[in-house]
Design a protein around this motif. Structure first.
Motif, PDB file in Angstrom:
ATOM      1  N   PHE A 244       0.966  -1.300   0.174  1.00 23.15           N
ATOM      2  CA  PHE A 244      -0.043  -0.072  -0.039  1.00 23.15           C
ATOM      3  C   PHE A 244       0.824   1.061  -0.065  1.00 23.15           C
ATOM      4  O   PHE A 244       0.741   2.099  -0.864  1.00 23.15           O
ATOM      5  N   VAL A 245       2.003   1.125   0.700  1.00 26.28           N
ATOM      6  CA  VAL A 245       2.770   2.521   0.905  1.00 26.28           C
ATOM      7  C   VAL A 245       3.221   2.854  -0.259  1.00 26.28           C
ATOM      8  O   VAL A 245       3.457   3.581  -0.823  1.00 26.28           O
ATOM      9  N   ARG A 246       3.834   1.606  -1.017  1.00 37.71           N
ATOM     10  CA  ARG A 246       4.590   1.777  -2.341  1.00 37.71           C
ATOM     11  C   ARG A 246       3.400   2.159  -3.530  1.00 37.71           C
ATOM     12  O   ARG A 246       3.896   3.172  -4.435  1.00 37.71           O
ATOM     13  N   SER A 247       2.487   1.559  -3.385  1.00 41.84           N
ATOM     14  CA  SER A 247       1.288   2.008  -4.437  1.00 41.84           C
ATOM     15  C   SER A 247       1.009   3.582  -4.238  1.00 41.84           C
ATOM     16  O   SER A 247       0.701   4.321  -5.337  1.00 41.84           O
ATOM     17  N   GLY A 252       1.538   9.124  -6.570  1.00 44.60           N
ATOM     18  CA  GLY A 252       2.299  10.720  -6.549  1.00 44.60           C
ATOM     19  C   GLY A 252       2.144  11.219  -4.893  1.00 44.60           C
ATOM     20  O   GLY A 252       2.310  12.373  -4.736  1.00 44.60           O
ATOM     21  N   ILE A 253       1.881  10.160  -4.206  1.00 41.01           N
ATOM     22  CA  ILE A 253       1.562  10.509  -2.558  1.00 41.01           C
ATOM     23  C   ILE A 253       3.060  10.593  -1.879  1.00 41.01           C
ATOM     24  O   ILE A 253       3.696   9.494  -1.941  1.00 41.01           O
ATOM     25  N   PRO A 254       3.748  11.800  -1.412  1.00 41.86           N
ATOM     26  CA  PRO A 254       5.246  11.431  -1.119  1.00 41.86           C
ATOM     27  C   PRO A 254       5.248  10.534   0.228  1.00 41.86           C
ATOM     28  O   PRO A 254       4.579  10.794   1.167  1.00 41.86           O
ATOM     29  N   TYR A 255       6.484  10.156   0.211  1.00 33.10           N
ATOM     30  CA  TYR A 255       6.735   9.382   1.495  1.00 33.10           C
ATOM     31  C   TYR A 255       7.233  10.210   2.622  1.00 33.10           C
ATOM     32  O   TYR A 255       7.910  11.503   2.225  1.00 33.10           O
ATOM     33  N   THR A 256       6.732  10.039   3.851  1.00 32.53           N
ATOM     34  CA  THR A 256       7.100  10.839   4.858  1.00 32.53           C
ATOM     35  C   THR A 256       7.684   9.956   6.144  1.00 32.53           C
ATOM     36  O   THR A 256       6.990   9.082   6.498  1.00 32.53           O
ATOM     37  N   PRO A 257       8.703  10.462   6.806  1.00 31.08           N
ATOM     38  CA  PRO A 257       9.187   9.499   7.763  1.00 31.08           C
ATOM     39  C   PRO A 257       8.363   9.839   9.061  1.00 31.08           C
ATOM     40  O   PRO A 257       8.275   9.108  10.009  1.00 31.08           O
ATOM     41  N   SER A 258       7.735  10.933   9.163  1.00 34.39           N
ATOM     42  CA  SER A 258       6.902  11.470  10.663  1.00 34.39           C
ATOM     43  C   SER A 258       5.713  12.373   9.973  1.00 34.39           C
ATOM     44  O   SER A 258       5.704  13.028   9.329  1.00 34.39           O
ATOM     45  N   PHE A 259       4.721  11.655  10.593  1.00 34.40           N
ATOM     46  CA  PHE A 259       3.268  12.496  10.488  1.00 34.40           C
ATOM     47  C   PHE A 259       3.016  13.527  11.353  1.00 34.40           C
ATOM     48  O   PHE A 259       2.380  14.086  11.415  1.00 34.40           O
ATOM     49  N   ASN A 260       4.109  13.450  12.551  1.00 37.30           N
ATOM     50  CA  ASN A 260       3.802  14.452  13.496  1.00 37.30           C
ATOM     51  C   ASN A 260       4.981  15.540  13.729  1.00 37.30           C
ATOM     52  O   ASN A 260       4.830  16.306  14.587  1.00 37.30           O
ATOM     53  N   GLY A 261       5.633  15.744  12.800  1.00 35.51           N
ATOM     54  CA  GLY A 261       6.499  16.761  12.420  1.00 35.51           C
ATOM     55  C   GLY A 261       6.031  18.006  12.370  1.00 35.51           C
ATOM     56  O   GLY A 261       5.024  18.534  11.878  1.00 35.51           O
ATOM     57  N   GLY A 267       1.423  12.954   3.512  1.00 29.44           N
ATOM     58  CA  GLY A 267       2.231  12.186   2.715  1.00 29.44           C
ATOM     59  C   GLY A 267       2.074  10.772   3.377  1.00 29.44           C
ATOM     60  O   GLY A 267       0.820  10.291   3.890  1.00 29.44           O
ATOM     61  N   VAL A 268       2.537   9.816   2.897  1.00 28.82           N
ATOM     62  CA  VAL A 268       2.413   8.176   3.094  1.00 28.82           C
ATOM     63  C   VAL A 268       3.473   7.728   4.175  1.00 28.82           C
ATOM     64  O   VAL A 268       4.596   7.829   4.035  1.00 28.82           O
ATOM     65  N   SER A 269       3.071   6.714   5.060  1.00 28.59           N
ATOM     66  CA  SER A 269       4.078   6.062   5.896  1.00 28.59           C
ATOM     67  C   SER A 269       3.473   5.028   6.624  1.00 28.59           C
ATOM     68  O   SER A 269       2.312   4.731   6.574  1.00 28.59           O
ATOM     69  N   CYS A 439       0.232  -8.501  16.961  1.00 31.25           N
ATOM     70  CA  CYS A 439       0.650  -7.332  17.129  1.00 31.25           C
ATOM     71  C   CYS A 439       0.172  -6.131  16.060  1.00 31.25           C
ATOM     72  O   CYS A 439       0.685  -4.881  16.120  1.00 31.25           O
ATOM     73  N   SER A 440      -0.646  -6.579  15.435  1.00 29.90           N
ATOM     74  CA  SER A 440      -1.125  -5.699  14.364  1.00 29.90           C
ATOM     75  C   SER A 440      -2.215  -4.736  14.865  1.00 29.90           C
ATOM     76  O   SER A 440      -3.045  -5.281  15.760  1.00 29.90           O
ATOM     77  N   ASN A 441      -2.170  -3.462  14.624  1.00 27.27           N
ATOM     78  CA  ASN A 441      -3.154  -2.464  15.489  1.00 27.27           C
ATOM     79  C   ASN A 441      -4.175  -2.222  14.146  1.00 27.27           C
ATOM     80  O   ASN A 441      -4.809  -1.478  14.538  1.00 27.27           O
ATOM     81  N   MET A 442      -4.284  -3.031  13.180  1.00 31.13           N
ATOM     82  CA  MET A 442      -5.155  -2.987  12.120  1.00 31.13           C
ATOM     83  C   MET A 442      -4.929  -1.805  11.234  1.00 31.13           C
ATOM     84  O   MET A 442      -4.823  -1.957   9.930  1.00 31.13           O
ATOM     85  N   GLY A 443      -4.752  -0.776  11.595  1.00 25.99           N
ATOM     86  CA  GLY A 443      -4.514   0.530  10.790  1.00 25.99           C
ATOM     87  C   GLY A 443      -2.825   0.759  10.764  1.00 25.99           C
ATOM     88  O   GLY A 443      -2.341   1.292  11.401  1.00 25.99           O
ATOM     89  N   GLU A 444      -2.562  -0.144   9.816  1.00 24.67           N
ATOM     90  CA  GLU A 444      -0.735  -0.310   9.839  1.00 24.67           C
ATOM     91  C   GLU A 444      -0.056   0.767   9.021  1.00 24.67           C
ATOM     92  O   GLU A 444       0.854   0.743   9.495  1.00 24.67           O
ATOM     93  N   ALA A 445      -0.694   1.448   8.224  1.00 22.14           N
ATOM     94  CA  ALA A 445      -0.201   2.413   7.220  1.00 22.14           C
ATOM     95  C   ALA A 445      -1.261   3.242   6.639  1.00 22.14           C
ATOM     96  O   ALA A 445      -2.267   2.962   6.808  1.00 22.14           O
ATOM     97  N   ALA A 446      -0.807   4.694   6.661  1.00 19.51           N
ATOM     98  CA  ALA A 446      -1.754   5.418   6.275  1.00 19.51           C
ATOM     99  C   ALA A 446      -1.116   6.443   5.369  1.00 19.51           C
ATOM    100  O   ALA A 446       0.139   6.858   5.326  1.00 19.51           O
ATOM    101  N   ALA A 447      -2.170   7.332   4.452  1.00 16.78           N
ATOM    102  CA  ALA A 447      -1.722   8.264   3.498  1.00 16.78           C
ATOM    103  C   ALA A 447      -2.527   9.296   4.077  1.00 16.78           C
ATOM    104  O   ALA A 447      -3.904   9.420   4.200  1.00 16.78           O
ATOM    105  N   PHE A 448      -2.041  10.566   3.923  1.00 15.41           N
ATOM    106  CA  PHE A 448      -2.751  11.880   4.194  1.00 15.41           C
ATOM    107  C   PHE A 448      -2.554  12.787   3.061  1.00 15.41           C
ATOM    108  O   PHE A 448      -1.713  13.278   2.617  1.00 15.41           O
ATOM    109  N   VAL A 449      -3.856  13.280   2.467  1.00 16.03           N
ATOM    110  CA  VAL A 449      -3.688  14.150   1.229  1.00 16.03           C
ATOM    111  C   VAL A 449      -4.636  15.124   1.228  1.00 16.03           C
ATOM    112  O   VAL A 449      -5.650  15.206   2.295  1.00 16.03           O
ATOM    113  N   ARG A 450      -4.551  16.021   0.328  1.00 11.99           N
ATOM    114  CA  ARG A 450      -5.529  17.300   0.140  1.00 11.99           C
ATOM    115  C   ARG A 450      -6.340  16.987  -0.966  1.00 11.99           C
ATOM    116  O   ARG A 450      -6.042  16.386  -2.172  1.00 11.99           O
TER     117      ARG A 450
END
Ligand SMILES: Cc1cc2nc3c(=O)[nH]c(=O)nc-3n(C[C@H](O)[C@H](O)[C@H](O)COP(=O)(O)OP(=O)(O)OC[C@H]3O[C@@H](n4cnc5c(N)ncnc54)[C@H](O)[C@@H]3O)c2cc1C
Length: 666
Positions: A244-247, A252-261, A267-269, A439-450
């Motif tokens: 999912f992250v690679r797709s 065109g969604i940029p990779y981000t190392p941190s969602f909280n910076g 971005g996606v991570s 140990c899966s929290n179910m929401g394992e990866a996410a993307a934030f877009v406009r």
């Protein structure tokens, strides 16, 4: 007990009906492993119950309400995400005598709150969940929606999906502007995220690896290292989530190392989580109500202590004052006349009962829209029409696909013998190593877009102009999530084939609803109406999100993971062929909560629909504050628990300073 015996019966039935000679060995092995599964399951539960009982005893959680003192300096109503922080931080000062009142029992005593993937097992259980259903949703085909809300210490942090993303910097700047107080702006408020965080690097995976050799794009100081709440990357991530992250990157969604910076959250991570290095959920109970905190003589935590109303003095110089609370045992909730107790507060009462119950308790106590209170025979103490108004929740829509590569975790809800074998292996892996699929929290990866990003939503294809409801250009208005299996109705319904799911939710809805009384019985749930999809902008933004999810499902490498030849009508492989009108109807049919109600006692100027001021004090009454998701000025562009914890850290600092000054005066 009933679950394990159901599993055993199902297994025996399948052995009897299916076993041809050649498969006997496999089936015998399955039976052995399933028996082991049941033993492990029982051992886990009973050892947890024993340690929970021992720890409740040792830690003096009060269950007999008659044992409470008659007076405390501060009384906190609701031992949830925010309430545990306040109780722990305020009682660090030995001169402040604190009482925390929680309607449920201990959350960390329950095995299903401890195992990261198991939280949905507590849904609908009235001992642990308020089991709320919304009013029929007028703009969503008239359906009512289930809203899980935890009744236990730790509150929703004990049953949430453990995703540690806190919103965008612009959210908090908007709070500051709304209330006219710069202490809420991101540059000032962010220190409270750093105060609660204790980032622990996962040596196997971490975008930051460690701070001695940090990822060049992550600055030290962007994450806290010494707070009580362990955050990190110890959640299990299935192969499909990595795809999912690679797709996302490929569309065109940029990779981000941190969602909280400080650079925003777009971005996606892979998602950072509230899961510790031991593979266990970190709730605000486990982080803040430690043995050390609970052994303080100036902190009392009462469980099964349901607040029925707040008590006020007669107004002396204008305002009435909150002087205490009336409580009853939750265990008496079905009794016609439950025994009531009164406890008094020398200084303050703080309401932290969450976005549903804080406005509910205010109204039961006579603070709210006067006419509505009169209709329920409640005398008005303060006529404050904004109480319960302005309710906002994030609406979500799910898309389910058949898994081709065996990467789905559907087997965690076993449908057959092979599933049971795999879930037994996962349970053994978790029990011994505290790792693996549990140990899966179910929401394992996410993307934030406009939704106004022209690279994702070209003007030629998406012509409609949509109102921008974000606070700043670095704030997203959609979140896309993947989960390692598909479900409907919050996990109550799963599929008989292995599935994988994509979800989209709206981060900045403009639709608003309300919390109102249904009766004046404090044990009844209130009326809850989030008014999903009331505005055209909301549904059209979700439509863009739906199109993006469907595009991702057909983008490599995720596409190769899914069986796109599957034509079952309950799966979504051909949904991208639907017209916009058809998709809009599907959104109306499927919309659900992503569990983030907020703003029902919002911090804003009174004339702008505010219930509390910049210090979280309720307008028109002295000695009463609200500190939880209900006090958000606007809902954050992401997940809500972090902002609740940070808000409670901030208020604790401020109240400690104020109370210290008061105590020194006397
Ligand atoms: C299933 C689910 C998944 C979620 N996933 C995430 C996620 O991954 N990441 C994230 O950041 N957020 C997530 N959230 C949202 C987040 O957990 C909540 O927004 C946040 O925890 C709310 O905190 P709070 O302090 O406002 O209220 P709560 O944590 O709900 O606390 C309120 C407390 O008050 C108690 N109470 C209520 N009424 C009374 C009364 N009359 N007397 C005494 N006590 C009372 C309740 O029992 C409860 O313990 C999720 C929520 C849910 C339900």
């Amino acid at each position: 007990m009933s679950n394990t015996s159901n599993a055993a019966n199902a297994l025996l039935a399948s052995l009897r009906s299916q076993a041809p000679g050649g498969r006997m060995k496999l089936l015998a092995a399955s039976a052995g492993l399933a028996a082991l599964f049941m033993v492990l399951h029982k051992l886990l539960i009973s050892s947890n119950k024993l340690s929970a009982k021992a720890s409740a005893k040792k830690n003096h959680l009060v269950t007999n309400l008659g044992e409470l003192d008659s007076e405390y300096d501060v009384i906190i109503i609701g031992g949830g995400t925010s309430g545990c922080v306040l109780a722990s931080r305020l009682s660090e000062n030995p001169n402040i005598k604190v009482l925390l009142l929680e309607s449920g029992g201990s959350g960390k005593a329950l095995i299903f709150t401890r195992i990261p993937s198991a939280f949905a097992r507590l849904f609908h259980n009235k001992n642990y969940d308020y089991d709320i259903r919304t009013e029929p949703q007028v703009h969503a085909q008239g359906k009512t929606k289930y809203w899980p809300r935890a009744r236990m210490l730790g509150g929703c942090s004990s049953i949430n999906a453990q995703m540690a993303q806190y919103g965008a910097p612009g959210d908090f700047d908007q709070w500051a502007e709304t209330i006219g107080d710069d202490s809420w702006s991101f540059k000032n408020f962010a220190k409270y995220f750093r105060k609660f965080e204790q980032f622990v690097a996962n040596p196997v995976f971490s975008p930051y690896t460690s701070f001695s050799s940090p990822d060049p794009s992550v600055k030290e100081g962007e994450i806290g290292l010494t707070g009580p709440v362990e955050v990190g990357f110890f959640n299990y991530v299935s192969e499909a989530s990595k795809f999912f992250v690679r797709s996302c990157i490929n569309v065109g969604i940029p990779y981000t190392p941190s969602f909280n910076g400080a650079n925003g959250t777009v971005g996606v991570s892979r998602i950072m989580t509230y899961i510790d290095s031991n593979g266990t959920r970190v709730s605000s109970e486990s982080a803040y109500l430690t043995d050390e905190a609970l052994s303080r003589p100036n902190l009392t935590v009462a469980i099964y202590a349901h607040t029925t109303r707040i008590l006020f003095s007669e107004p002396e110089n204008g305002n009435p004052r909150a002087i205490g609370v009336e409580i009853a045992s939750t265990k008496d909730r079905d009794v016609a006349e439950p025994k009531k107790y009164k406890v008094f507060a020398k200084n303050e009462v703080v309401l932290s009962a969450g976005a549903v119950h804080s406005p509910h308790i205010l109204m039961l106590s006579g603070i709210g829209p006067s006419e509505h209170l009169s209709a329920h025979n409640i005398p008005t103490v303060v006529d404050l029409p904004a109480v319960g108004a302005n309710l906002v929740d994030h609406p979500i829509v799910d898309f389910i696909f058949k898994d081709k590569m065996g990467v789905s975790l559907s087997f965690l809800k076993p449908e057959n013998v092979m599933d049971r074998l795999r879930s037994t292996r996962a349970l053994i892996q978790y029990t011994i190593f505290k790792r693996g699929p549990l140990c899966s929290n179910m929401g394992e990866a996410a993307a934030f877009v406009r939704t106004d990003d022209p690279s994702l939503f070209p003007k030629d294809d998406f012509k409609e102009e949509l109102e921008d409801s974000t606070p700043s250009k670095d704030s997203p208005d959609l979140e896309l999530l993947c989960t390692p299996f598909g479900y409907r109705d919050h996990g109550a319904f799963t599929f008989d084939v292995r599935t994988y799911a994509l979800h989209v939710y709206l981060l900045r809805p403009t639709s608003k609803g309300y919390i109102r009384l249904l009766s004046n019985n404090p044990f009844d749930n209130p009326s809850v109406d989030p008014n999903y999809l009331q505005t055209s902008a909301d549904i059209h933004k979700l439509l863009r999100g739906a199109r993006l999810c469907l595009r991702l499902a057909h983008t490599e490498p995720l596409s190769s993971c899914l069986t796109h030849s599957e034509t079952r009508s309950d799966l979504d492989h051909f949904l991208h062929e639907k017209t916009d009108e058809e998709l809009l109807e599907i959104i109306r049919q499927r919309v659900e909560t992503v569990y983030h109600p907020a703003c029902s006692c919002r911090m804003a100027k009174k004339e702008d629909g505010g219930v509390v001021d910049a210090k979280l004090r309720v307008y028109g009454v002295d000695g009463l504050r609200v500190c939880d998701a209900s006090a958000f000025s606007y809902v954050v562009s992401g997940h809500t628990a972090g902002a609740c914890i940070a808000m409670a850290e901030k208020l604790s600092d401020e109240m400690k300073a104020e109370l210290k000054a008061n105590l020194e005066e006397f």
